[in-house]
Write a protein that holds these residues in place. Structure first.
Motif, PDB file in Angstrom:
ATOM      1  N   LYS A 216      13.709  38.508 -70.897  1.00  0.00           N
ATOM      2  CA  LYS A 216      13.359  38.353 -69.484  1.00  0.00           C
ATOM      3  C   LYS A 216      11.965  37.757 -69.320  1.00  0.00           C
ATOM      4  N   LYS A 217      11.806  37.067 -68.195  1.00  0.00           N
ATOM      5  CA  LYS A 217      10.537  36.420 -67.890  1.00  0.00           C
ATOM      6  C   LYS A 217      10.394  36.404 -66.364  1.00  0.00           C
ATOM      7  N   PRO A 218       9.299  36.969 -65.831  1.00  0.00           N
ATOM      8  CA  PRO A 218       9.135  36.941 -64.376  1.00  0.00           C
ATOM      9  C   PRO A 218       9.003  35.499 -63.901  1.00  0.00           C
ATOM     10  N   THR A 219       9.562  35.179 -62.757  1.00  0.00           N
ATOM     11  CA  THR A 219       9.500  33.804 -62.261  1.00  0.00           C
ATOM     12  C   THR A 219       9.576  33.795 -60.735  1.00  0.00           C
ATOM     13  N   THR A 220       9.396  32.630 -60.143  1.00  0.00           N
ATOM     14  CA  THR A 220       9.613  32.465 -58.709  1.00  0.00           C
ATOM     15  C   THR A 220      10.780  31.505 -58.514  1.00  0.00           C
ATOM     16  N   THR A 221      11.511  31.664 -57.402  1.00  0.00           N
ATOM     17  CA  THR A 221      12.735  30.888 -57.192  1.00  0.00           C
ATOM     18  C   THR A 221      12.442  29.513 -56.600  1.00  0.00           C
ATOM     19  N   PHE A 222      13.519  28.703 -56.526  1.00  0.00           N
ATOM     20  CA  PHE A 222      13.442  27.304 -56.113  1.00  0.00           C
ATOM     21  C   PHE A 222      12.611  27.048 -54.864  1.00  0.00           C
ATOM     22  N   PHE A 223      13.117  27.543 -53.731  1.00  0.00           N
ATOM     23  CA  PHE A 223      12.573  27.056 -52.462  1.00  0.00           C
ATOM     24  C   PHE A 223      11.699  28.071 -51.741  1.00  0.00           C
ATOM     25  N   ASP A 224      12.025  29.354 -51.903  1.00  0.00           N
ATOM     26  CA  ASP A 224      11.301  30.330 -51.085  1.00  0.00           C
ATOM     27  C   ASP A 224      10.269  31.115 -51.893  1.00  0.00           C
ATOM     28  N   ASP A 225      10.045  30.689 -53.154  1.00  0.00           N
ATOM     29  CA  ASP A 225       9.014  31.328 -53.970  1.00  0.00           C
ATOM     30  C   ASP A 225       9.179  32.840 -54.059  1.00  0.00           C
TER      31      ASP A 225
END
Lengths: 242, 242
Positions: A216-225
């Motif tokens: 797992k790796k924390p991330t932000t999504t495509f459009f809405d961060d």
């Protein structure tokens, strides 16, 4: 099928019954949202259909245009986890399923808003009292119509124990114990069931460090961060690009 | 949280109102199911709560015991796919999202009862007219509250094209084209968005055969022998157990 990123006309629209107009607010998709604050004559909702319901509300929708509805579907999948916990003695942690005579790995449903890795840790704790650390999703399985018309996604997770004393807690479990890997693999059900066989094959490879799942790796999504977790082959991510 | 494999008391129970008993059939969990064939006085359902709704029905439940309800939750996740299609020229297939100026990989919601790999193939076909073959899930991402209170699972799939002529079909897409990998990677959004960056890093590695995702394998499930697809690291599955 449209997804959330695309412009969409919402099907909840201004709806007249005789001279009456339901109170509404406009939404961002060119539709309107009717907010109910007081009981309303059910006749006002002629033409509407059920969209989804949660314990505290029921949502109805009405698609006005002639074209096919692009209102996003309701949630379609239940998500479950199964947890393989291997200690240094190459023993797996198993629970004896009440009344079944089958030793099984801890499994359970991912709660609303819960991360997959967190659900695996919680299930192991609930069923056996053992604290663990999430390592990898080893594999996952998708099946259909497993829960009414809904589909099922089952994530097989590998965890490392950080405590070792078993305290069986869950009512569904008759007993819990560390079991030598070979014994768990030799249960009749392991031979009969293809998924069990694959899990054991993966665990065998894993013990020899010959299998890489998704970490797992924390991330932000495509459009809405929005914050989320990405699961990917981290070992390969460290490969050089030539 | 109980899951489907465990014995469970269903919350739909015999419910008296005055002298009236709702018609019911017993279920396999020690509860009963009330089948409605004619309209019934809503007062009969006092104490019930919404469980879930689909376009054609609404299900209510009532948990009688003092203990905490173990009725399984409603489906909690929406599942989406994003499809990376790489041709032999190391070009990716992209669609220009209408009105946004952003070239994006084909994405969409997995239909009810649809396999993840099938949804990826369908979305590419719908958005660009290109036929593809599924290769791997490269990674997946879980986020919460992305759709009302529901969570979102987004599977990033790698596909191989089996046809090459683009025929843009989807209304949401303004244009579709093969784009050199370097150009797609240099879009401003790729640098701004962490998930985009990771996808491009994985694709770079993949083109050098330095990344292994999860391939699909038909399988049967744990207890009910239901057919499904398992997604796992097939390359590693061929490793020898020493």
């Amino acid at each position: 099928m449209s997804d959330h990123e695309t412009p969409m006309v919402n099907g909840v629209v201004e709806h007249k019954i005789g001279e009456e107009v339901l109170p509404f607010v406009e939404d961002e998709y060119g539709g309107v949202i009717v907010e109910m604050t007081t009981p309303t004559d059910p006749k006002c909702f002629e033409g509407f259909r059920y969209h989804h319901a949660e314990p505290t509300y029921l949502m109805l929708v009405y698609w006005i245009p002639e074209s096919e509805s692009t209102i996003p579907l309701n949630a379609s999948h239940r998500v479950r986890v199964g947890a393989v916990v291997l200690n240094h003695n190459k023993e797996e942690k198993y629970g004896l399923l009440r009344g079944s005579g089958v030793w099984k790995i801890p499994t359970g449903v991912v709660d609303e808003g819960e991360d997959i890795f967190a659900a695996a840790i919680r299930e192991v704790k609930e069923e056996t009292g053992i604290d663990t650390e999430f390592l990898e999703v080893l594999a996952f399985c998708q099946t259909h119509e497993s829960f009414f018309v809904k589909s099922d996604l089952f994530f097989i997770c590998l965890l490392r124990p950080t405590s070792f004393d078993i305290q069986k807690q869950d009512l569904e479990i008759e007993a819990a114990q560390w079991m030598p890997f070979e014994d768990s693999a030799s249960q009749p059900i392991t031979h009969k069931n293809e998924l069990f066989k694959v899990i054991h094959r993966i665990c065998s490879l894993k013990m020899e460090k010959n299998y890489t799942g998704f970490s797992k790796k924390p991330t932000t999504t495509f459009f809405d961060d929005k914050l989320g977790y990405l699961y990917l082959n981290k070992q390969d991510m460290n490969n050089p690009i030539t």
